[in-house]
Motif scaffolding. Structure first.
Motif, mmCIF file in Angstrom:
data_model
loop_
_atom_site.group_PDB
_atom_site.id
_atom_site.type_symbol
_atom_site.label_atom_id
_atom_site.label_comp_id
_atom_site.label_asym_id
_atom_site.label_seq_id
_atom_site.Cartn_x
_atom_site.Cartn_y
_atom_site.Cartn_z
ATOM 1 N N GLY A 174 0.788 -1.225 0.000
ATOM 2 C CA GLY A 174 0.000 0.000 0.000
ATOM 3 C C GLY A 174 0.819 1.272 0.000
ATOM 4 O O GLY A 174 0.282 2.358 -0.235
ATOM 5 N N THR A 175 2.132 1.160 0.245
ATOM 6 C CA THR A 175 2.980 2.351 0.215
ATOM 7 C C THR A 175 3.423 2.655 -1.217
ATOM 8 O O THR A 175 3.405 1.785 -2.084
ATOM 9 N N LYS A 176 3.821 3.891 -1.439
ATOM 10 C CA LYS A 176 4.184 4.322 -2.789
ATOM 11 C C LYS A 176 5.697 4.296 -3.008
ATOM 12 O O LYS A 176 6.467 4.674 -2.124
ATOM 13 N N ALA A 177 6.078 3.856 -4.190
ATOM 14 C CA ALA A 177 7.475 3.898 -4.604
ATOM 15 C C ALA A 177 7.577 4.843 -5.803
ATOM 16 O O ALA A 177 7.088 4.534 -6.879
ATOM 17 N N LYS A 178 8.171 6.030 -5.580
ATOM 18 C CA LYS A 178 8.383 6.968 -6.674
ATOM 19 C C LYS A 178 9.740 6.673 -7.293
ATOM 20 O O LYS A 178 10.778 6.946 -6.682
ATOM 21 N N ILE A 179 9.706 6.093 -8.466
ATOM 22 C CA ILE A 179 10.930 5.604 -9.099
ATOM 23 C C ILE A 179 11.313 6.474 -10.286
ATOM 24 O O ILE A 179 10.508 6.708 -11.189
ATOM 25 N N LYS A 180 12.549 6.964 -10.274
ATOM 26 C CA LYS A 180 13.069 7.730 -11.403
ATOM 27 C C LYS A 180 13.755 6.778 -12.372
ATOM 28 O O LYS A 180 14.496 5.877 -11.967
ATOM 29 N N VAL A 181 13.515 7.009 -13.660
ATOM 30 C CA VAL A 181 13.945 6.082 -14.700
ATOM 31 C C VAL A 181 14.661 6.822 -15.823
ATOM 32 O O VAL A 181 14.248 7.912 -16.227
ATOM 33 N N LYS A 182 15.730 6.213 -16.320
ATOM 34 C CA LYS A 182 16.393 6.698 -17.531
ATOM 35 C C LYS A 182 16.083 5.700 -18.634
ATOM 36 O O LYS A 182 16.325 4.502 -18.485
ATOM 37 N N ARG A 183 15.538 6.203 -19.742
ATOM 38 C CA ARG A 183 15.128 5.328 -20.842
ATOM 39 C C ARG A 183 15.828 5.736 -22.131
ATOM 40 O O ARG A 183 15.908 6.933 -22.452
ATOM 41 N N ALA A 184 16.324 4.750 -22.846
ATOM 42 C CA ALA A 184 16.968 5.020 -24.135
ATOM 43 C C ALA A 184 15.993 5.726 -25.061
ATOM 44 O O ALA A 184 14.825 5.341 -25.167
ATOM 45 N N GLY A 185 16.456 6.781 -25.718
ATOM 46 C CA GLY A 185 15.616 7.520 -26.645
ATOM 47 C C GLY A 185 14.868 8.678 -26.026
ATOM 48 O O GLY A 185 14.239 9.469 -26.722
#
Length: 488
Positions: A174-185
């Motif tokens: 029930g807790t939130k995970a704010k995930i930062k992502v680097k994506r090709a393109g």
């Protein structure tokens, strides 16, 4: 297909810790030169050079304990030393897990786990997504294979081991995970908010489509998957199934014995399912004891289909005349085994012990398996989320605007362009969308509008009629059913 699973969030991250499911040996399986060590961590035949190396490690630990300015936790030193040893192999699929993570890994293999639903590995110091689990919160949020995870809730993964990063991703249901992502393109860093939850134990989902085309979706190859697959296959055959589509998209893999058992349903007796090559270049070929099927088969794959999924796809393509539909697979051609008893404290060492090859002897590692019929999903299936902390309007430019334009276009609103420039046509399309959603028709891309766009798009993606790959696979099977030479 997702209706049985509710919105179960899973931090596959438990299994993720060792590159999650990948391809694992359990039970009595062994190959020449890869048997378990005989006495504790080190075998009896350790050479002089190895003994000197062990002594060097012990000396370093003692020097740290005696001289470090602050108190030292010896267990952390030991864990860190083993972590470093595994990292030195340069293999993202070999890893060390402490007792808690090892327990979670075992649960994952058994078919139960908690998390966000993305298998990850450590590559070049980065936490990289192997595959989001199909139907999981991570997949629904938009996490993609090959995404690099940078941080969670503001805590960077830089310099952390895979286990440490996984521990930060995990958390109470029930807790939130704010995930930062680097994506090709993508030039911008993306951010996804994913709610942690439990995942259902089910790994096999089946249904019958028009024309007596059976569809079986396999989300991973856990210990109970083969039996569930056998049950669902038999049920479809009792209903008069004339052709079968097997969906292994975003399936990260699992247990070797399980996928072999499943492949035997389709590969005729005496034909090869998989070859395994050990460190001494000795190969062991597994041949089928089954009888095969007379109806046509298609397997749907994408770049999230890894390891055991690729074994199934390769075996059916080369030994059972199945057609592969969709995209090239991930490209993981190695086999791991787990050493837990030898560690003695509940921790686990997961080590790559062999390569696997297709029936024809092809090593697909870092290449994947190409489909017979290449089919891509609509562009909006992989659109990046919109940053909801900003507001955009006419004559502005940006990646978030580009995402909004792609969403509008996918939803049937013509934005005029999809290059990130907020044109008058984009403003008009946005006003029409806002009106249809009973929002204030300002033509401005604000937080509420962005949320409504993403919600509408997710609903559309879930609609089976927009699944190009599944629809094409069913079409291919229907044509083979009606073809005069459809029998094998």
């Amino acid at each position: 297909m997702y209706k049985k699973r509710t919105v179960a969030l899973l931090v596959v991250v438990a299994m993720v810790a060792s590159c999650l499911l990948t391809l694992t040996l359990t039970g009595q399986w062994s190959f020449a030169g890869s048997g378990p060590l005989r006495s504790g961590i080190f075998a009896d035949n350790v050479g002089t050079g190895s003994k000197e190396g062990i002594k060097k490690i012990e000396t370093a630990m003692q020097l740290v304990k005696n001289n470090y300015v602050e108190g030292v936790d010896q267990q952390k030193l030991v864990d860190g030393a083993i972590d470093g040893m595994m990292n030195a192999l340069g293999d993202p699929f070999s890893s060390y897990m402490g007792p808690e993570t090892a327990q979670q890994f075992s649960e994952q293999i058994e078919g139960s786990f908690t998390g966000i639903g993305a298998e990850v590995s450590m590559e070049n110091g980065n936490v990289v997504v192997v595959s989001p689990i199909k139907g999981s919160p991570a997949e629904r949020a938009g996490i993609k294979p090959k995404d690099i995870l940078l941080s969670v809730n503001g805590e960077s993964f830089e310099g952390l081991s895979l286990n440490e990063a996984v521990a930060k991703i995990r958390g109470p249901k029930g807790t939130k995970a704010k995930i930062k992502v680097k994506r090709a393109g993508s030039t911008n860093t993306l951010e996804y908010t994913i709610v942690r939850d439990d995942i259902a134990l089910e790994t096999v989902y089946a249904r019958m489509e028009e024309g007596k085309v059976g569809v079986i979706e396999i989300t991973e190859f856990s210990m109970n998957t083969a039996e569930r697959f056998k049950q669902e296959l038999a049920n479809l055959e009792k209903q008069g199934m004339k052709g079968l589509v097997i969906d292994v998209r975003n399936n990260p893999g699992g247990v070797l014995q399980i996928v072999i058992e499943m492949a035997e349903h389709f590969v005729p007796k005496g034909k090869s399912i998989v070859q395994v090559e050990d460190k001494n270049k000795q190969r062991e070929k597994t041949v089928s004891k089954g009888v095969g099927k007379t109806y046509p088969i298609a397997v749907i794959t994408n770049k999230g289909s890894a390891s055991a999924s690729e074994i199934l796809a390769g075996a059916l393509q080369e030994s059972a005349d199945a057609k592969l539909i969709g995209e090239a697979t991930y490209g993981k051609g190695t086999v791991q085994t787990s050493f837990s008893r030898e560690m003695g404290d509940g921790s686990l060492l997961k080590v790559t012990i062999a390569k696997w090859l297709t029936p024809n002897g092809e090593w697909i590692h870092k290449k994947g398996i190409e489909p017979d019929v290449a089919v891509s999903q609509p562009g909006y299936f992989s659109v990046a989320p919109i940053n909801k902390e900003k507001t955009y309007k006419y004559d502005m430019l940006g990646e978030d605007i580009k995402s909004a334009q792609t969403m509008l276009q996918g939803l049937g609103y013509d934005p005029g362009r999809t290059d990130g420039y907020f044109s008058k046509a984009t403003e008009t399309a946005l006003k029409k969308f806002q009106t249809d959603k009973k929002l204030q028709a300002t033509g401005v891309l604000d937080e509420k509008t962005a949320e409504a766009l993403e919600a509408a798009l997710i609903e559309q993606i879930r609609d089976p009629k927009h699944d190009n790959q599944m629809n094409r696979a069913i079409e291919v099977i229907r044509k083979e059913i009606t073809s005069p030479v459809s029998n094998k």
